[in-house]
Motif scaffolding. Structure first.
Motif, PDB file in Angstrom:
ATOM      1  N   THR A 176       0.832  -1.213   0.000  1.00  0.00           N
ATOM      2  CA  THR A 176       0.000   0.000   0.000  1.00  0.00           C
ATOM      3  C   THR A 176       0.864   1.259   0.000  1.00  0.00           C
ATOM      4  O   THR A 176       0.596   2.216  -0.747  1.00  0.00           O
ATOM      5  N   LYS A 177       1.912   1.263   0.806  1.00  0.00           N
ATOM      6  CA  LYS A 177       2.813   2.432   0.868  1.00  0.00           C
ATOM      7  C   LYS A 177       3.455   2.671  -0.498  1.00  0.00           C
ATOM      8  O   LYS A 177       3.534   3.812  -0.976  1.00  0.00           O
ATOM      9  N   VAL A 178       3.951   1.586  -1.122  1.00  0.00           N
ATOM     10  CA  VAL A 178       4.614   1.716  -2.431  1.00  0.00           C
ATOM     11  C   VAL A 178       3.640   2.307  -3.452  1.00  0.00           C
ATOM     12  O   VAL A 178       3.986   3.237  -4.191  1.00  0.00           O
ATOM     13  N   THR A 179       2.428   1.793  -3.472  1.00  0.00           N
ATOM     14  CA  THR A 179       1.416   2.289  -4.419  1.00  0.00           C
ATOM     15  C   THR A 179       1.092   3.756  -4.144  1.00  0.00           C
ATOM     16  O   THR A 179       1.014   4.568  -5.088  1.00  0.00           O
ATOM     17  N   GLN A 180       0.931   4.111  -2.875  1.00  0.00           N
ATOM     18  CA  GLN A 180       0.608   5.508  -2.531  1.00  0.00           C
ATOM     19  C   GLN A 180       1.725   6.456  -2.984  1.00  0.00           C
ATOM     20  O   GLN A 180       1.460   7.515  -3.558  1.00  0.00           O
ATOM     21  N   VAL A 181       2.974   6.065  -2.727  1.00  0.00           N
ATOM     22  CA  VAL A 181       4.114   6.920  -3.089  1.00  0.00           C
ATOM     23  C   VAL A 181       4.233   7.034  -4.601  1.00  0.00           C
ATOM     24  O   VAL A 181       4.407   8.136  -5.143  1.00  0.00           O
ATOM     25  N   MET A 182       4.131   5.894  -5.303  1.00  0.00           N
ATOM     26  CA  MET A 182       4.270   5.907  -6.769  1.00  0.00           C
ATOM     27  C   MET A 182       3.164   6.751  -7.409  1.00  0.00           C
ATOM     28  O   MET A 182       3.412   7.516  -8.346  1.00  0.00           O
ATOM     29  N   ASP A 183       1.942   6.631  -6.908  1.00  0.00           N
ATOM     30  CA  ASP A 183       0.817   7.412  -7.441  1.00  0.00           C
ATOM     31  C   ASP A 183       1.025   8.907  -7.178  1.00  0.00           C
ATOM     32  O   ASP A 183       0.795   9.743  -8.061  1.00  0.00           O
ATOM     33  N   PHE A 184       1.463   9.230  -5.962  1.00  0.00           N
ATOM     34  CA  PHE A 184       1.662  10.639  -5.581  1.00  0.00           C
ATOM     35  C   PHE A 184       2.773  11.265  -6.423  1.00  0.00           C
ATOM     36  O   PHE A 184       2.631  12.391  -6.925  1.00  0.00           O
ATOM     37  N   ALA A 185       3.876  10.529  -6.605  1.00  0.00           N
ATOM     38  CA  ALA A 185       4.996  11.039  -7.410  1.00  0.00           C
ATOM     39  C   ALA A 185       4.554  11.240  -8.862  1.00  0.00           C
ATOM     40  O   ALA A 185       4.847  12.279  -9.468  1.00  0.00           O
ATOM     41  N   ARG A 186       3.844  10.277  -9.402  1.00  0.00           N
ATOM     42  CA  ARG A 186       3.383  10.374 -10.797  1.00  0.00           C
ATOM     43  C   ARG A 186       2.442  11.561 -10.976  1.00  0.00           C
ATOM     44  O   ARG A 186       2.566  12.326 -11.941  1.00  0.00           O
ATOM     45  N   ARG A 187       1.520  11.740 -10.025  1.00  0.00           N
ATOM     46  CA  ARG A 187       0.572  12.865 -10.109  1.00  0.00           C
ATOM     47  C   ARG A 187       1.296  14.207 -10.142  1.00  0.00           C
ATOM     48  O   ARG A 187       0.810  15.168 -10.747  1.00  0.00           O
ATOM     49  N   HIS A 188       2.449  14.257  -9.445  1.00  0.00           N
ATOM     50  CA  HIS A 188       3.226  15.506  -9.418  1.00  0.00           C
ATOM     51  C   HIS A 188       4.327  15.520 -10.486  1.00  0.00           C
ATOM     52  O   HIS A 188       5.188  16.402 -10.498  1.00  0.00           O
ATOM     53  N   GLN A 189       4.310  14.514 -11.332  1.00  0.00           N
ATOM     54  CA  GLN A 189       5.239  14.419 -12.469  1.00  0.00           C
ATOM     55  C   GLN A 189       6.700  14.378 -12.023  1.00  0.00           C
ATOM     56  O   GLN A 189       7.571  14.976 -12.669  1.00  0.00           O
ATOM     57  N   HIS A 190       6.939  13.646 -10.931  1.00  0.00           N
ATOM     58  CA  HIS A 190       8.309  13.396 -10.491  1.00  0.00           C
ATOM     59  C   HIS A 190       8.636  11.915 -10.722  1.00  0.00           C
ATOM     60  O   HIS A 190       7.764  11.061 -10.576  1.00  0.00           O
ATOM     61  N   PRO A 191       9.893  11.621 -11.083  1.00  0.00           N
ATOM     62  CA  PRO A 191      10.258  10.237 -11.425  1.00  0.00           C
ATOM     63  C   PRO A 191      10.617   9.361 -10.217  1.00  0.00           C
ATOM     64  O   PRO A 191      11.111   8.246 -10.383  1.00  0.00           O
TER      65      PRO A 191
END
Ligand code: TYC
Length: 102
Positions: free
Chosen positions: A79-94
């Motif tokens: 869940t943490k990995v998914t939350q972080v990956m989604d948040f980073a993608r939404r902010h257009q960070h790699p």
């Protein structure tokens, strides 16, 4: 654990195997583009770190390439990995976040 008589009149004793869950590290990876402040924010928001520890972890990752955000059971880590990956993608960070079995 105990197994009790459920109708036969013969009581039995059952050994219940308890086992601790496997634990998983959640790691973040360095990259050249994600702002340092964004990584600190991630560590505060999703990993419940204070500003000081979050900054230490972020700088460790910046200098060493990878660092530990926390250790969790499988479902929580996922869940943490998914939350972080989604948040980073939404902010257009790699920013990349992964889990590994301890
Ligand atoms: N290297 C990034 C920079 O110089 C900062 C950074 C730190 C990025 C940690 C990702 O997981 C990371 N802006």
């Amino acid at each position: 654990g105990n197994g009790s008589d459920s109708g036969t009149g013969i009581a039995s004793k059952v050994l219940t195997k308890t086992k601790r869950p496997s634990m998983y590290r959640v790691l973040i990876l360095n990259d050249d583009y994600t702002p340092m402040e964004f990584v600190v924010h991630i560590l505060e928001r999703f990993f419940n770190k204070g500003r000081e520890e979050a900054t230490q972890i972020m700088l460790h990752v910046h200098h060493h390439g990878v660092g530990e955000c926390g250790v969790y059971t499988y479902e929580v880590a996922e869940t943490k990995v998914t939350q972080v990956m989604d948040f980073a993608r939404r902010h257009q960070h790699p920013l990349q976040c992964v889990m590994e079995k301890k």
